[in-house]
Design an enzyme around this catalytic site. Structure first.
Site, short mmCIF file in Angstrom:
data_model
loop_
_atom_site.label_atom_id
_atom_site.label_comp_id
_atom_site.label_asym_id
_atom_site.label_seq_id
_atom_site.Cartn_x
_atom_site.Cartn_y
_atom_site.Cartn_z
N TYR A 203 0.79 -1.27 0.00
CA TYR A 203 0.05 0.01 -0.05
C TYR A 203 0.95 1.36 -0.01
O TYR A 203 0.62 2.41 -0.63
CB TYR A 203 -0.97 0.14 1.24
CG TYR A 203 -2.17 -0.92 1.12
CD1 TYR A 203 -2.27 -2.23 1.31
CD2 TYR A 203 -3.23 -0.39 -0.01
CE1 TYR A 203 -3.36 -3.28 0.93
CE2 TYR A 203 -4.54 -1.26 0.02
CZ TYR A 203 -4.26 -2.75 0.41
OH TYR A 203 -5.36 -3.33 -0.08
N HIS B 9 -14.58 2.59 -0.93
CA HIS B 9 -13.67 1.61 -0.59
C HIS B 9 -12.60 2.01 0.41
O HIS B 9 -11.19 1.69 0.34
CB HIS B 9 -13.17 1.12 -1.82
CG HIS B 9 -14.07 0.13 -2.55
ND1 HIS B 9 -14.27 0.04 -3.56
CD2 HIS B 9 -15.19 -0.45 -1.93
CE1 HIS B 9 -15.30 -0.95 -4.21
NE2 HIS B 9 -15.85 -1.09 -2.96
N ASN C 99 -16.26 4.05 -20.65
CA ASN C 99 -15.34 3.03 -20.73
C ASN C 99 -15.05 2.61 -22.07
O ASN C 99 -15.73 2.29 -22.96
CB ASN C 99 -16.19 1.85 -20.08
CG ASN C 99 -15.04 0.77 -19.22
OD1 ASN C 99 -14.17 0.42 -20.28
ND2 ASN C 99 -15.21 0.39 -18.16
N GLY D 60 -15.10 4.09 -15.81
CA GLY D 60 -14.06 3.49 -15.42
C GLY D 60 -14.13 2.43 -14.64
O GLY D 60 -13.12 2.21 -13.52
N THR D 61 -15.28 1.88 -14.58
CA THR D 61 -15.51 0.52 -13.60
C THR D 61 -15.95 -0.61 -14.47
O THR D 61 -16.67 -0.49 -15.39
CB THR D 61 -16.31 1.03 -12.42
OG1 THR D 61 -16.43 -0.38 -11.65
CG2 THR D 61 -17.53 1.07 -12.78
P1 OAD Z 1 -11.00 -2.53 -12.44
O1 OAD Z 1 -9.79 -2.62 -12.62
O2 OAD Z 1 -12.13 -3.70 -12.26
O3 OAD Z 1 -11.76 -2.02 -13.79
C1 OAD Z 1 -11.38 -0.90 -14.55
C2 OAD Z 1 -12.23 -0.50 -15.65
O4 OAD Z 1 -11.71 0.73 -16.17
C3 OAD Z 1 -12.28 -1.61 -16.70
O5 OAD Z 1 -13.39 -1.82 -16.99
C4 OAD Z 1 -11.35 -1.05 -17.88
O6 OAD Z 1 -11.82 -1.33 -19.16
C5 OAD Z 1 -11.49 0.70 -17.60
N1 OAD Z 1 -10.68 1.40 -18.11
C6 OAD Z 1 -9.31 1.18 -18.12
N2 OAD Z 1 -8.85 2.36 -18.73
C7 OAD Z 1 -9.60 3.39 -18.69
C8 OAD Z 1 -9.71 4.75 -19.20
N3 OAD Z 1 -8.43 5.10 -19.57
N4 OAD Z 1 -11.02 5.51 -19.26
C9 OAD Z 1 -11.95 4.66 -18.56
N5 OAD Z 1 -11.95 3.48 -18.39
C10 OAD Z 1 -10.75 2.64 -18.25
O7 OAD Z 1 -11.38 -1.34 -11.24
P2 OAD Z 1 -12.75 -1.28 -10.57
O8 OAD Z 1 -14.03 -1.37 -11.36
O9 OAD Z 1 -12.79 0.34 -9.99
O10 OAD Z 1 -12.15 -2.86 -4.48
O11 OAD Z 1 -12.79 -2.23 -9.44
C11 OAD Z 1 -13.60 -2.19 -8.54
C12 OAD Z 1 -13.12 -2.59 -7.22
O12 OAD Z 1 -12.67 -3.88 -7.34
C13 OAD Z 1 -11.99 -1.73 -6.68
O13 OAD Z 1 -12.47 -0.48 -6.23
C14 OAD Z 1 -11.32 -2.62 -5.50
C15 OAD Z 1 -11.42 -3.91 -6.57
O14 OAD Z 1 -11.66 -4.94 -5.58
C16 OAD Z 1 -11.55 -3.01 -3.29
O15 OAD Z 1 -10.30 -2.72 -3.10
C17 OAD Z 1 -12.29 -3.08 -1.93
#
Ligand code: OAD
Length: 260
Positions: free
Chosen positions: A68, A120, A222, A196-197
């Site tokens: 971290y 988170h 996305n 971006g999720t």
């Molecule tokens: P992810 O890494 O699961 O997903 C990232 C998303 O961002 C994907 O859908 C990519 O396609 C998209 N992406 C990549 N580059 C991008 C860009 N330049 N612009 C827009 N989108 C882009 O991340 P999260 O969905 O945030 O939880 O993950 C959710 C949670 O899973 C996190 O908060 C974490 C993890 O477990 C905890 O730590 C509790």
């Protein structure tokens, strides 16, 4: 102008109560790896999901704290991108707007967002693992070596317990106050912009679905398809630092998004 951006701009222009819901892709163009990106250096042999657990911290506090601190020093070196600034511009333009983020970085704050709801937690809010009192984030974090290192966590000034990262680990409950605020905002908004999720991790991933069920319009930003495609009224297939400024420009023209 792209057709989808025009459609999204109409929705944004009409919106009175907006929720912006962001994930790791929001910070990707700032050089902060997304959660699903492969880990690098010392961490390359680890799976993030194996490190982000109470068990991992219990078994090897220095390994988890070091990871971290490595992520925190990467965030300190990163700078908010034009997407973060576009989100702050939306909040400035629409007073009744709420920013909900799954991210643990502080790039939204550094781009001008006053009070993101951190579902988170945050890399900048460590706390004692024993008595839960907040602990100072070590300012003197040396520039981490590129491949990371193990770092023994500090001790709590009150009870001498181990200090842990102030983030939500797998298997842990989300901060109740933040989750309640997110549910309230998603239930009341007339537009939700999800950025971006991957929409895979619940209960956070439920937020866009909740807004859609309550009748809000949904815009997704996305470059890839996600499970949220089916609830999005408009899909802006592109990176956040390009698609969000284009959306703000299309909706309101002339918003200055240059770095402060
Ligand atoms: P992810 O890494 O699961 O997903 C990232 C998303 O961002 C994907 O859908 C990519 O396609 C998209 N992406 C990549 N580059 C991008 C860009 N330049 N612009 C827009 N989108 C882009 O991340 P999260 O969905 O945030 O939880 O993950 C959710 C949670 O899973 C996190 O908060 C974490 C993890 O477990 C905890 O730590 C509790």
């Amino acid at each position: 102008m792209e057709h989808a951006t025009r459609d999204a701009a109409v929705l944004l222009g009409q919106a009175r109560r907006v929720v912006v819901f962001t994930g790791a892709g929001m910070s990707a163009e700032s050089g902060v790896p997304t959660f699903r990106d492969a880990l690098t250096g010392l961490w390359r042999r680890f799976d993030a999901q194996a490190l982000a657990t109470p068990e991992a911290f219990h078994d090897d506090p220095a390994l988890v704290w070091g990871w971290y601190e490595w992520r925190r020093s990467a965030v300190r070196r990163a700078r908010p991108n034009a997407g973060h600034r576009a989100v702050a511009a939306i909040e400035a333009r629409i007073p009744d707007s709420v920013l909900i983020t799954q991210n643990v970085d502080d790039l939204h704050e550094r781009a001008g967002s006053a009070a993101p709801v951190h579902l988170h937690g945050s890399l900048f809010a460590p706390r004692c693992a024993a008595c839960a009192r907040p602990a100072p984030a070590p300012d003197g974090v040396a520039e981490e070596p590129a491949d990371g290192r193990r770092v023994p966590p500090p001790r709590c000034g009150h009870c001498a317990g181990l200090v842990r990262p102030g983030v939500v680990w797998f298997g842990e409950a989300l901060p109740q106050e933040a989750l309640a605020a997110a549910v309230e905002a998603a239930s009341a908004c007339d537009l939700l912009i999800t950025v971006g999720t991957s929409g895979l991790v619940y209960p956070a991933a439920e937020i866009p679905h909740l807004a859609a069920r309550r009748g809000a319009a949904v815009i997704q930003v996305n470059p890839d398809e996600t499970p949220l495609d089916r609830v999005a009224d408009v899909n802006l297939r592109g990176p956040a630092a390009q698609a969000l400024p284009a959306l703000v420009e299309a909706a309101w023209g002339g918003t200055d998004l240059r770095a402060g």
